[in-house]
Motif scaffolding. Structure first.
Motif, PDB file in Angstrom:
ATOM      1  N   PRO A 290       1.159  -1.210   0.540  1.00  0.00           N
ATOM      2  CA  PRO A 290      -0.386  -0.260   0.190  1.00  0.00           C
ATOM      3  C   PRO A 290       0.364   1.921  -0.154  1.00  0.00           C
ATOM      4  O   PRO A 290       2.368   1.365   0.187  1.00  0.00           O
ATOM      5  N   LEU A 303      -3.856   6.964  -7.664  1.00  0.00           N
ATOM      6  CA  LEU A 303      -3.719   6.634  -6.795  1.00  0.00           C
ATOM      7  C   LEU A 303      -4.765   7.857  -6.209  1.00  0.00           C
ATOM      8  O   LEU A 303      -4.772   9.092  -6.028  1.00  0.00           O
ATOM      9  N   ASP A 305      -7.567   9.148  -3.474  1.00  0.00           N
ATOM     10  CA  ASP A 305      -7.256   8.638  -2.242  1.00  0.00           C
ATOM     11  C   ASP A 305      -8.841   7.732  -1.363  1.00  0.00           C
ATOM     12  O   ASP A 305      -9.921   8.095  -1.220  1.00  0.00           O
ATOM     13  N   ASN A 308      -7.222   3.208  -3.879  1.00  0.00           N
ATOM     14  CA  ASN A 308      -6.370   2.012  -3.986  1.00  0.00           C
ATOM     15  C   ASN A 308      -4.956   3.359  -3.199  1.00  0.00           C
ATOM     16  O   ASN A 308      -4.345   2.303  -3.630  1.00  0.00           O
ATOM     17  N   GLY A 309      -5.120   3.821  -2.210  1.00  0.00           N
ATOM     18  CA  GLY A 309      -4.269   4.191  -1.873  1.00  0.00           C
ATOM     19  C   GLY A 309      -4.342   5.243  -0.509  1.00  0.00           C
ATOM     20  O   GLY A 309      -5.016   5.277  -0.275  1.00  0.00           O
ATOM     21  N   LYS A 336      -7.488  -4.103   0.342  1.00  0.00           N
ATOM     22  CA  LYS A 336      -8.177  -3.428  -0.729  1.00  0.00           C
ATOM     23  C   LYS A 336      -7.775  -3.128  -1.357  1.00  0.00           C
ATOM     24  O   LYS A 336      -7.783  -3.159  -3.428  1.00  0.00           O
ATOM     25  N   PHE A 337      -6.477  -2.209  -1.008  1.00  0.00           N
ATOM     26  CA  PHE A 337      -5.425  -1.181  -1.751  1.00  0.00           C
ATOM     27  C   PHE A 337      -4.671  -1.839  -3.146  1.00  0.00           C
ATOM     28  O   PHE A 337      -4.681  -1.194  -4.341  1.00  0.00           O
ATOM     29  N   SER A 341      -4.992  -1.610  -7.308  1.00  0.00           N
ATOM     30  CA  SER A 341      -3.588  -0.900  -7.205  1.00  0.00           C
ATOM     31  C   SER A 341      -2.795  -1.607  -8.344  1.00  0.00           C
ATOM     32  O   SER A 341      -2.634  -1.400  -8.985  1.00  0.00           O
TER      33      SER A 341
END
Length: 369
Positions: A290, A303, A305, A308-309, A336-337, A341
């Motif tokens: 992450p 990315l 917020d 995916n981060g 999840k992130f 990603s």
């Protein structure tokens, strides 16, 4: 087709990694394309190229406009029958233009890799608008937006996202971070990769760690920073000692293939105040780690917020510390992130995609388009 890649950078960073990745990918996918790199002799980039199979030449650059470098460009264009010159940094533009004044060179293409605005100075604008630059390849939409403001022929400026190779990744390192720094398995490792330059804003990095350790009393997170030392390093280390953070921040310095350490991180941190798109984020996507970052340059384009981060505005150490703690307090977030990603990387941001889009522009230029 023979492409001469010109780099006048004396360090090793994301821009040089971009050149290496592009040449590697084109060699794999299109072996009929011959790539030659010209770099500054006796530099980290020179040292790195020695370890690759990329064809390269070197030239001295004792000062900014060292004519020996320009004359080497002329010689290579003549001897290697170069069709197109791919310029990779602002200093290289000036040196290539000087070479063109002594000899009629092939057309140029320029990669803009940062989101720094082009200075509104007569000579700078002349350099960036030189008639032989046929295309400007920007690494993000934000970089394109900033660049197009200073370029007269707007449709020359396009976006070709930087990408990372997914065929040559490795997690092999000379040492293990946990063993070297005696980090217990119960503690998290947050990594930050970047040279000690103003754009990376390591002052905010140190203040973020200070908040986590000395104010929030979280002693279960250790920070490892990899990147070339500069004239800023002494002050950074002094600040770490002043805040008594020696056991929580480890500056390693330059390490070849620093991204190989990413699998040893529990998360990647970016505290930059200016960026194009750092390839290290794509590397983290690949290794399923992450990312917590400032929302500068093109980073918000890859990315999002909470999707995916985690993102914050620049120079906001308080919010960065909150985001880091929030990530480690919520294990399901990281899972999840990294899933999202990785899918974004494979679909949109591989080096293969970047190389083919770049090759398309090479062909367009040589075909007069």
């Amino acid at each position: 087709m023979t492409i001469l890649h010109v780099s006048a950078v004396k360090s090793w960073g994301g821009g040089e990694n971009h050149i290496e990745t592009l040449c590697y990918e084109l060699k794999q996918s299109n072996p009929e394309i011959k790539n030659i790199v010209l770099c500054v002799e006796n530099t980290l980039f020179h040292e790195r190229l020695n370890e690759t199979e990329i064809e390269f030449q070197t030239a001295p650059l004792a000062y900014n406009l060292d004519l020996r470098f320009s004359f080497k460009i002329i010689a290579l264009c003549k001897n290697k029958k170069v069709d197109l010159i791919h310029i990779h940094d602002p200093s290289a533009i000036a040196l290539t233009i000087i070479a063109d004044k002594f000899a009629s060179l092939p057309p140029f293409i320029f990669s803009k890799k940062t989101s720094f605005p082009i200075k509104n100075k007569k000579l700078t604008l002349y350099k960036y608008n030189y008639y032989k630059i046929k295309k400007y390849l920007c690494v993000s939409e934000e970089t394109r937006r900033v660049t197009v403001e200073s370029i007269k022929v707007k449709d020359k400026v396009i976006t070709v996202y930087q990408g990372t190779s997914i065929t040559n990744k490795s997690s092999e390192t000379d040492f293990l971070l946990r063993k070297k720094f005696d980090i217990d398995e119960s503690k998290k490792i947050v990594g930050l990769i970047g040279n000690h330059i103003r754009a990376k804003n390591l002052e905010t990095f140190i203040e973020t760690v200070n908040i986590i350790v000395n104010i929030k009393k979280r002693t279960d997170i250790i920070f490892v920073q990899i990147g070339s030392f500069t004239d800023r390093t002494e002050d950074l280390i002094a600040k770490v000692h002043e805040l008594k953070l020696e056991n929580f921040i480890h500056f390693i310095g330059y390490i070849p293939k620093a991204s190989n350490f990413i699998p040893q991180f529990d998360a990647l941190l970016m505290t930059s105040q200016s960026e194009g798109i750092p390839e290290v984020i794509f590397e983290s996507f690949y290794h399923k780690k992450p990312v917590i970052s400032t929302n500068v340059g093109g980073i918000p384009e890859i990315l999002q917020d909470g999707i995916n981060g985690l993102l914050t505005k620049k120079q906001d150490s308080a919010m960065l510390s909150e985001k880091i703690i929030h990530l480690f307090n919520n294990k399901e977030l990281a899972e999840k992130f990294v899933t999202i990603s990785y899918e974004k990387l494979i679909t949109n941001f591989t080096a293969s995609v970047m190389a083919q889009k770049t090759l398309k522009e090479y062909k367009n230029i040589l075909n007069g388009n």
